[in-house]
Scaffold this motif. Structure first.
Motif, mmCIF file in Angstrom:
data_model
loop_
_atom_site.group_PDB
_atom_site.id
_atom_site.type_symbol
_atom_site.label_atom_id
_atom_site.label_comp_id
_atom_site.label_asym_id
_atom_site.label_seq_id
_atom_site.Cartn_x
_atom_site.Cartn_y
_atom_site.Cartn_z
ATOM 1 N N TYR A 1 41.946 32.129 36.166
ATOM 2 C CA TYR A 1 42.052 32.556 37.565
ATOM 3 C C TYR A 1 43.129 33.627 37.737
ATOM 4 N N ALA A 2 44.241 33.449 36.996
ATOM 5 C CA ALA A 2 45.397 34.329 37.204
ATOM 6 C C ALA A 2 45.114 35.757 36.755
ATOM 7 N N VAL A 3 44.512 35.923 35.613
ATOM 8 C CA VAL A 3 44.332 37.291 35.095
ATOM 9 C C VAL A 3 43.437 38.127 36.013
ATOM 10 N N PRO A 4 42.252 37.642 36.393
ATOM 11 C CA PRO A 4 41.466 38.459 37.347
ATOM 12 C C PRO A 4 42.168 38.606 38.698
ATOM 13 N N GLY A 5 42.862 37.566 39.148
ATOM 14 C CA GLY A 5 43.597 37.665 40.424
ATOM 15 C C GLY A 5 44.698 38.705 40.359
ATOM 16 N N ASN A 6 45.372 38.787 39.227
ATOM 17 C CA ASN A 6 46.441 39.766 39.079
ATOM 18 C C ASN A 6 45.911 41.184 38.864
ATOM 19 N N ARG A 7 44.717 41.286 38.315
ATOM 20 C CA ARG A 7 44.119 42.627 38.170
ATOM 21 C C ARG A 7 43.738 43.189 39.542
ATOM 22 N N LEU A 8 43.698 42.312 40.560
ATOM 23 C CA LEU A 8 43.492 42.749 41.950
ATOM 24 C C LEU A 8 44.838 42.787 42.703
ATOM 25 N N CYS A 9 45.946 42.779 41.965
ATOM 26 C CA CYS A 9 47.313 42.811 42.533
ATOM 27 C C CYS A 9 47.640 41.567 43.348
ATOM 28 N N GLY A 10 46.856 40.498 43.151
ATOM 29 C CA GLY A 10 47.214 39.235 43.793
ATOM 30 C C GLY A 10 46.158 38.697 44.725
ATOM 31 N N ALA A 11 45.051 38.237 44.176
ATOM 32 C CA ALA A 11 43.994 37.640 44.995
ATOM 33 C C ALA A 11 43.751 36.218 44.527
#
Lengths: 249, 249
Positions: A217-227
């Protein structure tokens, strides 16, 4: 320089608030999405205005607060240019400093935990992200991590700083807050100067760490700058739970 | 502020060099007599002039370098007024700061390890002497030491400082260099805020520490601001040995 070390307990992440007394501007290094309200309250309490959120790397253990902070107060999102995140306002490269009032943040490309990992040097402090922890370092077995690369990053870039430079890591799991370059050179059991590259590679190859429970969850969320992910299992809700009460609702 | 943390290995003492970039003046906190040449070389190397040597207390484990530093470069000897040392040039009291260029050293009377013990607060650093060590504290069983008094000193004066103030102790026996007030509040196993006065007194009453091997030489030597004893046994020579090659011969 105004300085505050803030702690998030679920992933034991340290967020750092740096403030310029002259311009009243602040920046946050490695903010955590569930702590956005706490961070904004601290900025306000100090009479500062948040100008930047800055991430050291694409985290696997928490989601950055960058996007929520930008939505709330219009600060700029700063991330390593290497990671090519489209949501970034200010992509940082080595030797291109970020100036905020009297504070100069010097990016140091320190790959090995992730390939795009940066540490940030400011005054007599270095924010080492997951490249160098107190008596330890971040793992090197995912996100293009590589032990030999991390070894060189720490030895050639971080240990090249003055012995008295304060080491402020992105995490500590036993409640320690700060170290120094001299201390890590002398007693880091993985990366201290008594250790060879071969010894370090062997240590890192035998850590036998579990698969990180939040990474998917964290890696894709962080690739969106925090989603925050829409499909987050209930057991992981704490990683995002505060957002329902965020300034954005 | 120019800042250097220096180490003496026999008693694991940290000496701190503080320098003012504007006036070029320096001071040394808790210099060790056997390291006077090293300390003076460091001051020179930084292009500074030594203005003061400052002691936190009458040490039992090493002899101060104060008198030898004064003989060598004419700096002033600063000690707590409480100790009434006739060799002192500048006796310090609480709330009477020592100003050296842009550096303000604020003395904090923190008795308990010794009755005259002072910590010194400067900028975002506190030099805690033997009152507060990383994960520990100085013993309280000699030199008018008292556990209840030390408890109050640490809780009321040191823990009243901002959480992010850096704790620089006079010693560490495992190679750690620095901590913070927040860290000591949270995880000092003797004095952390989870511990009661009664628990602390019990811990200190049951340490079962050996009689300090150098105390009978160090205390009288330090009451003279740093004199090596003429009758030093060969086994303890390291505590003074470098003085034969000192600037004073």
């Amino acid at each position: 320089m105004i300085f505050k070390q803030l702690h998030e307990s679920l992933s034991d992440t340290y967020t750092y608030l740096l403030g310029c007394e002259t311009t009243g501007q602040a920046l946050l290094i490695d903010p955590v999405i569930s702590m956005v309200e706490r961070d904004l309250a601290k900025v306000r309490q100090l009479g500062l205005t948040l100008a930047y959120s800055v991430d050291t790397h694409i985290h696997a253990d928490h989601i950055t607060g960058a996007l929520e902070l930008k939505r709330a107060v219009g600060c700029k999102i700063v991330t390593p240019a290497f990671d090519r995140l489209p949501c970034t306002d200010v992509p940082l490269k080595e030797n291109a400093t970020l100036q905020m009032g009297s504070i100069t943040l010097k990016p140091l490309h320190t790959p090995g935990h992730t390939d795009g990992h940066f540490a940030y040097f400011a005054g007599d402090r270095v924010f080492t992200g997951d490249a160098l922890l107190i008596d330890g370092c971040g793992r090197t077995d995912f996100q293009n991590g590589d032990a030999a690369t991390l070894f060189r990053s720490v030895r050639d870039k971080l240990f090249a700083l003055d012995d008295d430079v304060l080491v402020y890591p992105a995490h500590d799991y036993t409640g320690r807050h700060v170290s120094s370059i001299a201390q890590e050179k002398a007693r880091n059991p993985r990366l201290g100067t008594a250790k060879s590259l071969e010894e370090f590679k062997e240590i890192m190859a035998n850590l036998k760490l579990a698969y990180p429970k939040f990474i998917d969850y964290a890696v894709p969320g962080n690739r969106l700058c925090g989603a925050c992910p829409p499909d987050l299992p209930e057991s992981l809700e704490g990683y995002c739970r505060h957002m329902s009460a965020s300034p954005q609702g």
